[in-house]
Write an enzyme that holds these catalytic residues in place. Sequence first.
Site, PDB file in Angstrom:
ATOM      1  N   ASP A  21       3.320  -2.369   8.308  1.00  0.00           N
ATOM      2  CA  ASP A  21       2.484  -2.551   9.496  1.00  0.00           C
ATOM      3  C   ASP A  21       3.340  -2.938  10.710  1.00  0.00           C
ATOM      4  O   ASP A  21       4.376  -3.590  10.560  1.00  0.00           O
ATOM      5  CB  ASP A  21       1.439  -3.646   9.210  1.00  0.00           C
ATOM      6  CG  ASP A  21       0.217  -3.490  10.104  1.00  0.00           C
ATOM      7  OD1 ASP A  21       0.173  -2.546  10.912  1.00  0.00           O
ATOM      8  OD2 ASP A  21      -0.696  -4.329   9.994  1.00  0.00           O
ATOM      9  N   HIS A  72       6.097   5.003  14.693  1.00  0.00           N
ATOM     10  CA  HIS A  72       6.037   5.620  13.358  1.00  0.00           C
ATOM     11  C   HIS A  72       7.361   6.313  13.025  1.00  0.00           C
ATOM     12  O   HIS A  72       7.829   6.270  11.895  1.00  0.00           O
ATOM     13  CB  HIS A  72       4.882   6.622  13.285  1.00  0.00           C
ATOM     14  CG  HIS A  72       3.528   5.986  13.435  1.00  0.00           C
ATOM     15  ND1 HIS A  72       3.183   4.820  12.780  1.00  0.00           N
ATOM     16  CD2 HIS A  72       2.433   6.338  14.164  1.00  0.00           C
ATOM     17  CE1 HIS A  72       1.938   4.486  13.097  1.00  0.00           C
ATOM     18  NE2 HIS A  72       1.469   5.385  13.942  1.00  0.00           N
ATOM     19  N   LEU A 131      14.759   5.465  -9.281  1.00  0.00           N
ATOM     20  CA  LEU A 131      13.659   4.768  -8.591  1.00  0.00           C
ATOM     21  C   LEU A 131      12.466   5.712  -8.550  1.00  0.00           C
ATOM     22  O   LEU A 131      12.628   6.906  -8.301  1.00  0.00           O
ATOM     23  CB  LEU A 131      14.075   4.424  -7.145  1.00  0.00           C
ATOM     24  CG  LEU A 131      12.989   3.859  -6.228  1.00  0.00           C
ATOM     25  CD1 LEU A 131      12.728   2.380  -6.545  1.00  0.00           C
ATOM     26  CD2 LEU A 131      13.370   3.977  -4.751  1.00  0.00           C
TER      27      LEU A 131
HETATM   28  C1  FPP Z   1       0.954   0.932  10.344  1.00  0.00           C
HETATM   29  O1  FPP Z   1       1.397   0.534  11.615  1.00  0.00           O
HETATM   30  C2  FPP Z   1       1.657   2.152   9.907  1.00  0.00           C
HETATM   31  C3  FPP Z   1       1.064   3.326   9.537  1.00  0.00           C
HETATM   32  C4  FPP Z   1      -0.388   3.537   9.504  1.00  0.00           C
HETATM   33  C5  FPP Z   1       1.870   4.508   9.190  1.00  0.00           C
HETATM   34  C6  FPP Z   1       3.140   4.258   8.429  1.00  0.00           C
HETATM   35  C7  FPP Z   1       4.025   5.427   8.521  1.00  0.00           C
HETATM   36  C8  FPP Z   1       5.374   5.369   8.539  1.00  0.00           C
HETATM   37  C9  FPP Z   1       6.158   4.122   8.405  1.00  0.00           C
HETATM   38  C10 FPP Z   1       6.190   6.613   8.715  1.00  0.00           C
HETATM   39  C11 FPP Z   1       5.981   7.668   7.698  1.00  0.00           C
HETATM   40  C12 FPP Z   1       6.269   7.278   6.331  1.00  0.00           C
HETATM   41  C13 FPP Z   1       6.499   8.132   5.305  1.00  0.00           C
HETATM   42  C14 FPP Z   1       6.664   7.579   3.954  1.00  0.00           C
HETATM   43  C15 FPP Z   1       6.617   9.597   5.497  1.00  0.00           C
HETATM   44  P1  FPP Z   1       0.336   0.469  12.807  1.00  0.00           P
HETATM   45  O2  FPP Z   1       0.289   1.797  13.452  1.00  0.00           O
HETATM   46  O3  FPP Z   1      -0.965  -0.016  12.280  1.00  0.00           O
HETATM   47  O4  FPP Z   1       0.997  -0.567  13.755  1.00  0.00           O
HETATM   48  P2  FPP Z   1       0.218  -1.642  14.677  1.00  0.00           P
HETATM   49  O5  FPP Z   1      -0.501  -2.583  13.750  1.00  0.00           O
HETATM   50  O6  FPP Z   1       1.327  -2.298  15.405  1.00  0.00           O
HETATM   51  O7  FPP Z   1      -0.710  -0.868  15.569  1.00  0.00           O
END
Ligand code: FPP
Length: 256
Positions: A27, A44, A138
């Site tokens: 997050d 992201h 892994l």
């Molecule tokens: C949450 O942060 C993150 C996500 C919903 C997406 C996670 C994706 C990645 C780390 C990249 C892709 C990963 C793979 C494995 C291909 P948020 O957007 O909720 O952040 P915020 O709380 O600051 O708004």
Amino acid sequence: MLSRLISSTRGIPERNDVPAHIAIVMDGNGRWARKRLLPRVAGHKRGLDTVRKVVKLCVDQGVSHLTLFAFSSENWRRPADEVSFLMQLFMQALREEVKKLHKNNIRLRVIGDLSRFDSELIETIRSAEAQTGGNTALTLSIAANYGGRWDIVNAVNAMLASCPEKRGAYTEEDLAPHLCLADAPEPDLYIRTGGEQRISNFLLWQLAYTEFYFTDCLWPDFDEAAFAQAIDSYRKRERRFGRTSEQLAGGSDKQD
Ligand code: FPP
């Protein structure tokens, strides 16, 4: 019974200094980007760099299973352009990383309800899973359109279909093999970055006795030192699995 797959509610799983299985809610990508006046999607993208680093750290430290929450069943509620960017990033990452994962003996699989993804993405996922299926360093599970409640309901339906005659007499052991991570030990450590302290419908069944670690660190900033801190915190936990401290001190934590 000495088994790495022992259920935490049925027996006492092995306790090691290095968690066998780490589950992470990544997050804080959006906030990381906003702090830099960048669009959320830039967060992201940087988050994907952290994924690469954490995968390597897990291999180096002998963690056998890593499960990452990439996209929840509730994330479809986000703005359409962000959802579409995440799908593209996912697709691109699968295409670009699978060779490297395979070279490093990493098994990749995707857990979740894939029925909402387009057929090209599903094909890319299945091909990456097939290519890396025999790898042993892994197991990297990416949760995509995953929800803990979906996982349980899905497993209940599969269980009912597989042994309808048991009506009214089902046990945990009947259900567990139908869950998404049935072949993995239950997570020892759950990490959530970004300051929130909740499960967000992640592995509801599997987290029954998992140690939780919350950090304010935003996912793109989660580096080697932050990872080491999480492992260090885990090492200090007294994992009692329902027993008392006195029992542990008396040596009654032996496996049966
Ligand atoms: C949450 O942060 C993150 C996500 C919903 C997406 C996670 C994706 C990645 C780390 C990249 C892709 C990963 C793979 C494995 C291909 P948020 O957007 O909720 O952040 P915020 O709380 O600051 O708004």
